[in-house]
Scaffold this motif. Structure first.
Motif, PDB file in Angstrom:
ATOM      1  N   VAL A 234      33.982  13.057  10.864  1.00 27.07           N
ATOM      2  CA  VAL A 234      33.842  13.805   9.617  1.00 27.07           C
ATOM      3  C   VAL A 234      32.767  13.089   8.801  1.00 27.07           C
ATOM      4  CG1 VAL A 234      35.028  14.660   7.565  1.00 27.07           C
ATOM      5  CG2 VAL A 234      36.302  14.390   9.712  1.00 27.07           C
ATOM      6  N   GLU A 235      31.675  13.767   8.549  1.00 28.91           N
ATOM      7  CA  GLU A 235      30.514  13.124   7.935  1.00 28.91           C
ATOM      8  C   GLU A 235      30.845  12.433   6.614  1.00 28.91           C
ATOM      9  OE1 GLU A 235      27.509  12.593   8.894  1.00 28.91           O
ATOM     10  OE2 GLU A 235      27.474  13.704  10.778  1.00 28.91           O
ATOM     11  N   ASN A 236      31.529  13.094   5.749  1.00 26.40           N
ATOM     12  CA  ASN A 236      31.769  12.578   4.400  1.00 26.40           C
ATOM     13  C   ASN A 236      33.249  12.270   4.184  1.00 26.40           C
ATOM     14  OD1 ASN A 236      32.440  15.269   4.596  1.00 26.40           O
ATOM     15  ND2 ASN A 236      31.961  15.734   2.456  1.00 26.40           N
ATOM     16  N   ILE A 237      33.847  11.613   5.154  1.00 28.79           N
ATOM     17  CA  ILE A 237      35.300  11.447   5.120  1.00 28.79           C
ATOM     18  C   ILE A 237      35.763  10.634   3.916  1.00 28.79           C
ATOM     19  CG2 ILE A 237      35.369   9.355   6.569  1.00 28.79           C
ATOM     20  CD1 ILE A 237      37.910  10.684   7.879  1.00 28.79           C
ATOM     21  N   TYR A 238      34.966   9.679   3.455  1.00 27.01           N
ATOM     22  CA  TYR A 238      35.412   8.866   2.313  1.00 27.01           C
ATOM     23  C   TYR A 238      35.310   9.639   1.000  1.00 27.01           C
ATOM     24  CZ  TYR A 238      36.110   4.829   5.262  1.00 27.01           C
ATOM     25  OH  TYR A 238      36.587   3.966   6.235  1.00 27.01           O
ATOM     26  N   ASP A 239      34.380  10.588   0.917  1.00 26.39           N
ATOM     27  CA  ASP A 239      34.368  11.471  -0.254  1.00 26.39           C
ATOM     28  C   ASP A 239      35.585  12.388  -0.248  1.00 26.39           C
ATOM     29  OD1 ASP A 239      32.012  10.430  -1.276  1.00 26.39           O
ATOM     30  OD2 ASP A 239      30.758  11.833  -0.144  1.00 26.39           O
TER      31      ASP A 239
ATOM     32  N   MET B  20      38.383  11.626   1.180  1.00 29.69           N
ATOM     33  CA  MET B  20      39.519  10.753   0.897  1.00 29.69           C
ATOM     34  C   MET B  20      39.743  10.629  -0.603  1.00 29.69           C
ATOM     35  SD  MET B  20      40.111   6.724   1.842  1.00 29.69           S
ATOM     36  CE  MET B  20      39.800   6.935   3.578  1.00 29.69           C
ATOM     37  N   LYS B  21      38.668  10.622  -1.383  1.00 30.53           N
ATOM     38  CA  LYS B  21      38.823  10.562  -2.835  1.00 30.53           C
ATOM     39  C   LYS B  21      39.564  11.785  -3.359  1.00 30.53           C
ATOM     40  CE  LYS B  21      34.566   7.892  -3.585  1.00 30.53           C
ATOM     41  NZ  LYS B  21      33.228   7.913  -4.218  1.00 30.53           N
TER      42      LYS B  21
END
Length: 792
Positions: free
Chosen positions: A337-342, A344-345
Motif C-alpha cells: 500500500v503506497e501511502n499506508i502510514y498516511d 494509518m493516521k
C-alpha cells in the motif's frame, strides 16, 4: 501487551515495519533489526526486491480466506481473526475503499496482503478496548512559541555492563584514620590497583572524607581538571537503594529487586522506583512529565539507549526521540500500500469522547511516533544543524555529536528543558581488566563534548552525569577481571556545578570491617541515586515536594536532612531555601484566601462568546442563566471569552458556572491572554440540571483580556453557563508571593503539541516572572503548581 505500556516512537514504527515486512516478504531480514538501523539507511537484502515474493523465505503466511468473491468477504474473515470482530464501521470503510481499487483489477492475492497490513495498522488490532474515532487525522506539531525560561539539559552517560569504578576515584593520602591507599592496594591486588604515579591528585579538604587527598586515574585526567577547576563532583559508593541499610540489616530481603543481574539492575537504574509506585516509567520520563505540567517545553532523547529511562506516565505519553547524526531513511520500502502510514493516521484518528482508554492511548502514540519520524526526516535535512565538524572518532564521540546537534537546534525546536541518555557499552569485564581503554575513550569524548558546549554557550546550562548498571567488586576475581557488585563511584560535570567536592561517604575502611562490606569488596551503597536525582530535579525546575515525589517516588525512604542532595548542594545557581540540617524548605504553602463569592462580579455569558465548531448553544437542560449555555464538544473543544475587562490590571478571580451530569470529571486547560495558567477540573454536579462554580485566581492585564478554556480529556468539556470576573477586592494574605502584570504577551493561538490526549499542563508564562499560585475556593477543583523563576 502494547496497550499496557507506552512504546517509544522507534519501537512502535519498528513493530509495524516488521509486521508489514512479514506479510510482504515472509520471514526475511529485509531491514536491520531496529528502527535506528534503517533510519540510517543501512543496506538491506536484495532478496526483498518485490512485494509479495516469499519464495526464498524460510517461513511465510499461507492464509487464504474461505471466500474471495468480494472485498467484504475478505474483510469479514480477516477482521474476525485479527480484531475479534471489533473493527469499527468507519475503519472498515477506510480499508475497503483502499483495497477495492486493487481488487477490481483481479489481483486477489495482493488485495489480501493489503487488507492484512491495513488491519495490522488499526487500534482494534493493537488494543482490547472499544475503538470510536472520527478518522480525522490527529494534527500534531512541535511547540509554536519560544520558551521564556533559559535552556537546561541533563545528559546521562550510561556505561552499560557495570563499570569498574574503583580506579576512577582512589584514596591517595593525608588520611585521618589509617592508610586508606594501602587498604586499596591490598584489596585490589597488584593486577588491578594503580600506583600513585598513575593518579591525578585532587583535594577533598571540603568534602568531609577520611582522606584529604584523592586520586583520579590519569586515563580520566580531563575529569580531574574539571574537578580542580570546580566543575565536577564525585559521588562515591552510590547505587540503587530501597532504603539506607548496612550488612547488619536484612539487606537482601529489604531489597525488592534482583541484585547483580544486568537486566534487573539496568531496569532499576532507569526507573529509580524501587517499590514500583510508578509502573512502566523512568526517572527522566517522570521529570519530563512534571516539568511539562509546570509549563516547560521539554524534550526526551535517546542516543543509543535509555528509552525506558525517558518514558513517562501513560497519561502524558510524551515523545521520545531517537537521536542520530546520520541520514534518516523513509518507511514502507517496496510497499503493498503506497501511502499506508498516511492511511494509518486516519485509522488512528481523533478519538471521540467515548473512545476506549487503551484504544485512545495506542492511537495517540501512533500519531506521536509518526510525527517524531517525520520531524526527524525534516530535521536531518537542515544544514544549519550539521555536525560534520564535530571532533573525535568512535561511537561515543558520534553519540555526543548527535546530542550536540540536537542541543544546537533547541531554538528551532522551541524547548527549554531536555534529557539525553548516551550509550557506552562494553564494561562487563569478568575476564580481564580492560577498563583503562574505556576510560580513555570517555576522557576524549568528554573533552570534546565540553569544548563544543562552551563554543555554543551551553556549558553553564548543561550537566553531564555518569551512570552504570552497578559497581564492581573491589577484589579481583580469579579470571583477571572483577565481578558484579552494587555501590560504585560516579561523577557529574557542568559549568554550573558546585564542584571540587566528593559528596557522600567513600567507604572507610576498605576491609571486611566496614558495615556495608558484603563480601569480596562488594559494598551496599551509602548514597542512593534518589539523592542525586533530587538535586538535579530541583535544578531543572521541580520545586514542589509533590512534584519531586512524583518524579522520584522513593525519595520518601530517605532523610531529607542527611540523605538527599539539594540543588544548592550540587549547583552554583541552586535555588532551594535550606536551613539547619539542610531540610528542603521551598516557599511555604500559600495561605488560604477568603471566599470570593462576595466580591463584585462582571458576568460574561458563555453562549455569547466564541467556540469551536464542535460546540453549540443549548437550552435543553434547566437552571442556566442568560439565553442558554455553551454545550462544549469532545476533546480539544473550546470556549473563548474575547472581551474581558481587567480594569487597571492585577489579581483577579474567574468563576466558571458549569454543569457536569456524568460521573467522570471534565478537565480543561485555562489560558489567560495566551498564557497557560493550569487545569480546571470540573467535578460532577450529579445531573445536567445542577450548576456549580469553579473559581481560579489569576492575573489580568489592564483593559481587555482573552480567556480560553479547552477540553483536555476524551470526555470533552462541561456545559458552561457563564464566567464571572471578580475584581481584586478579596483580602490577600501577608507574605504571599505576587505576580507582576505581564507585558508583551503573545497573541492567543491554539497549539497542538505532540503529547497524549489526556495531558494536564500546568502554569506557563511568556516572560521571566514569578506568578502567584492558582488557589481554588471550595470545592477545590484546580490543581495548582507554583511556577519557577524564571518562568518557563
Amino acid at each position: 501487551a502494547p496497550e499496557s505500556m507506552v512504546l517509544s516512537g522507534d519501537n512502535l514504527l519498528e513493530l509495524h515495519e516488521g509486521i508489514f515486512g512479514l506479510v510482504k516478504f515472509g520471514l526475511k531480514k529485509c531491514y536491520t533489526d531496529s528502527l535506528v538501523g534503517y533510519r540510517v539507511g543501512l543496506p538491506w537484502s536484495m532478496s526483498c526486491n518485490e512485494e509479495g515474493d516469499t519464495e526464498t523465505a524460510p517461513a511465510h503466511s499461507t492464509y487464504w480466506p474461505p471466500s474471495t468473491a468480494s472485498v467484504d468477504d475478505i474483510l469479514d474473515d480477516l477482521s474476525m481473526l485479527l480484531t475479534s470482530g471489533r473493527l469499527t464501521p468507519k475503519n472498515r470503510a477506510v480499508i475497503k475503499s483502499v483495497v477495492e481499487s486493487e481488487f477490481i483489477t483481479g489481483n486477489v492475492a495482493k488485495s489480501i496482503r493489503m487488507t492484512q497490513q491495513l488491519l495490522f495498522a488499526t487500534p482494534e488490532f493493537h488494543s482490547t478496548s472499544v475503538t470510536r474515532n472520527s478518522n480525522e487525522v490527529r494534527e500534531l506539531s512541535g511547540y509554536t512559541h519560544p520558551p521564556a525560561a533559559p535552556y537546561k539539559a541533563v545528559v546521562l552517560l550510561m556505561m552499560l555492563g557495570g563499570a569498574d569504578s574503583w580506579n576512577l576515584l582512589v584514596p591517595h593520602s593525608n588520611c585521618a584514620i589509617g592508610n586508606q591507599y594501602a587498604e586499596y592496594k591490598t584489596a585490589r591486588g597488584s593486577s588491578h590497583s594503580l600506583s600513585t604515579t598513575d593518579l591525578a591528585p585532587i583535594s577533598a579538604l571540603s568534602s568531609d572524607q577520611n582522606c584529604n587527598t584523592f586520586g583520579v586515574t590519569k586515563d580520566l585526567d580531563y575529569l580531574a581538571e574539571l574537578y580542580n577547576s570546580g566543575e565536577a563532583i564525585f559521588f562515591p559508593n552510590t547505587g540503587i537503594l530501597a532504603k539506607s541499610m548496612t550488612k547488619h540489616d536484612d539487606w537482601n530481603g529489604d531489597t525488592p529487586f534482583q541484585l547483580g543481574a544486568h537486566n534487573s539492575m539496568v531496569h532499576e537504574f532507569y526507573r529509580n522506583d524501587a517499590f514500583n509506585e510508578r509502573p512502566n516509567s523512568g526517572v527522566f520520563g517522570r521529570m519530563v512529565d512534571q516539568l511539562k505540567l509546570r509549563g516547560y517545553q521539554t524534550g526526551a532523547n535517546a542516543a543509543g539507549a535509555g528509552s525506558a529511562m525517558l518514558t513517562g506516565d501513560t497519561q502524558y505519553n510524551h515523545p521520545i526521540r531517537g537521536v542520530t547524526t546520520n541520514h534518516v531513511d523513509s518507511l514502507n520500502k517496496i510497499p503493498t500500500v503506497e501511502n499506508i502510514y498516511d492511511i494509518m493516521k486516519e485509522l488512528n484518528g481523533v478519538g471521540q469522547h467515548d473512545n476506549g482508554v487503551m484504544s485512545e492511548a495506542w492511537s495517540s502514540r501512533v500519531a506521536s511516533g509518526l510525527f517524531e519520524h517525520e520531524e526527524a526526516i525534516e530535521f536531518s535535512q537542515l544544514p544549519q544543524f550539521s555536525n560534520h565538524a564535530y571532533p573525535g572518532e568512535g561511537s561515543l564521540n558520534s553519540r555526543f555529536g548527535s546530542v550536540m546537534k540536537y542541543m544546537k537546534s533547541r531554538g528551532y525546536r522551541k524547548v527549554n528543558r531536555e534529557f539525553y541518555v548516551v550509550k557506552h557499552d562494553g564494561y562487563d569485564h569478568h575476564g580481564s581488566n580492560d577498563v583503562s581503554g574505556k576510560f580513555k575513550s570517555v576522557n576524549d569524548a568528554i573533552r570534546n563534548f565540553v569544548s563544543e558546549l562552551k563554543s555554543n554557550d551551553l556549558w553553564e546550562s548543561t550537566v553531564l552525569v555518569m551512570g552504570s548498571d552497578f559497581g564492581r567488586s573491589l577484589n579481583p576475581n580469579s579470571s583477571g577481571g572483577s565481578d558484579h557488585a552494587w555501590g560504585g563511584n560516579y561523577f557529574m560535570v557542568g559549568g554550573s556545578v558546585r564542584g571540587g567536592k566528593i559528596l557522600g561517604r567513600y567507604p572507610q575502611p576498605l576491609t571486611p570491617d566496614h558495615p556495608n562490606w558484603i563480601g569480596r569488596g562488594r559494598f551496599i551503597p551509602t548514597t542512593s541515586w534518589d539523592a542525586v536525582w533530587n538535586g538535579i530535579g530541583q535544578w531543572m525546575g521541580l520545586h514542589d515536594e509533590d512534584e519531586l515525589n512524583e518524579a522520584i517516588p522513593n525519595r520518601g525512604s530517605f532523610d531529607t536532612c542527611t540523605e538527599l542532595f539539594t540543588d544548592k548542594d550540587l549547583f552554583n545557581d541552586g535555588a532551594c531555601t535550606c536551613s539547619g540540617c539542610e531540610t528542603v524548605t521551598w516557599p511555604p504553602t500559600t495561605p488560604t484566601t477568603s471566599s470570593p463569592t462576595q466580591a463584585p462580579r462582571t458576568i460574561y455569558q458563555a453562549e455569547e462568546q466564541s467556540w469551536d465548531s464542535s460546540g453549540k448553544v443549548s437550552t435543553g437542560n434547566s437552571g442556566w442563566t442568560g439565553e442558554g449555555y455553551a454545550n462544549m464538544g469532545g476533546k480539544s473543544s473550546w470556549v473563548q471569552f474575547n472581551t474581558v475587562d481587567g480594569g487597571a490590571g492585577g489579581a483577579c478571580t474567574l468563576g466558571f458556572r458549569y454543569s457536569v451530569g456524568s460521573s467522570l470529571p471534565r478537565s480543561c486547560t485555562l489560558k489567560v491572554n495566551g498564557v497557560n495558567f493550569g487545569t480546571v477540573t470540573f467535578s460532577s454536579t450529579a445531573s445536567w440540571d445542577a450548576w456549580e462554580y469553579d473559581y481560579v485566581e489569576t492575573t489580568c492585564l489592564p483593559g481587555n483580556n482573552v480567556i480560553k478554556i479547552t477540553a483536555s480529556t476524551s470526555e470533552g468539556g462541561p456545559n458552561l453557563d457563564r464566567m464571572d470576573l471578580l475584581t481584586a477586592t478579596t483580602p490577600q494574605p501577608t507574605n504571599q508571593p505576587t505576580m507582576p502584570v505581564p507585558t508583551n504577551l503573545p497573541t492567543p493561538k491554539p497549539t497542538n503539541q505532540p503529547s497524549a490526549p489526556r495531558i494536564t499542563p500546568a502554569p506557563q508564562t511568556a516572560a521571566p516572572i514569578t506568578p502567584q499560585p492558582v488557589t481554588p475556593s471550595a470545592p477545590p477543583t484546580v490543581a495548582p503548581t507554583p511556577a519557577p523563576s524564571p518562568a518557563p
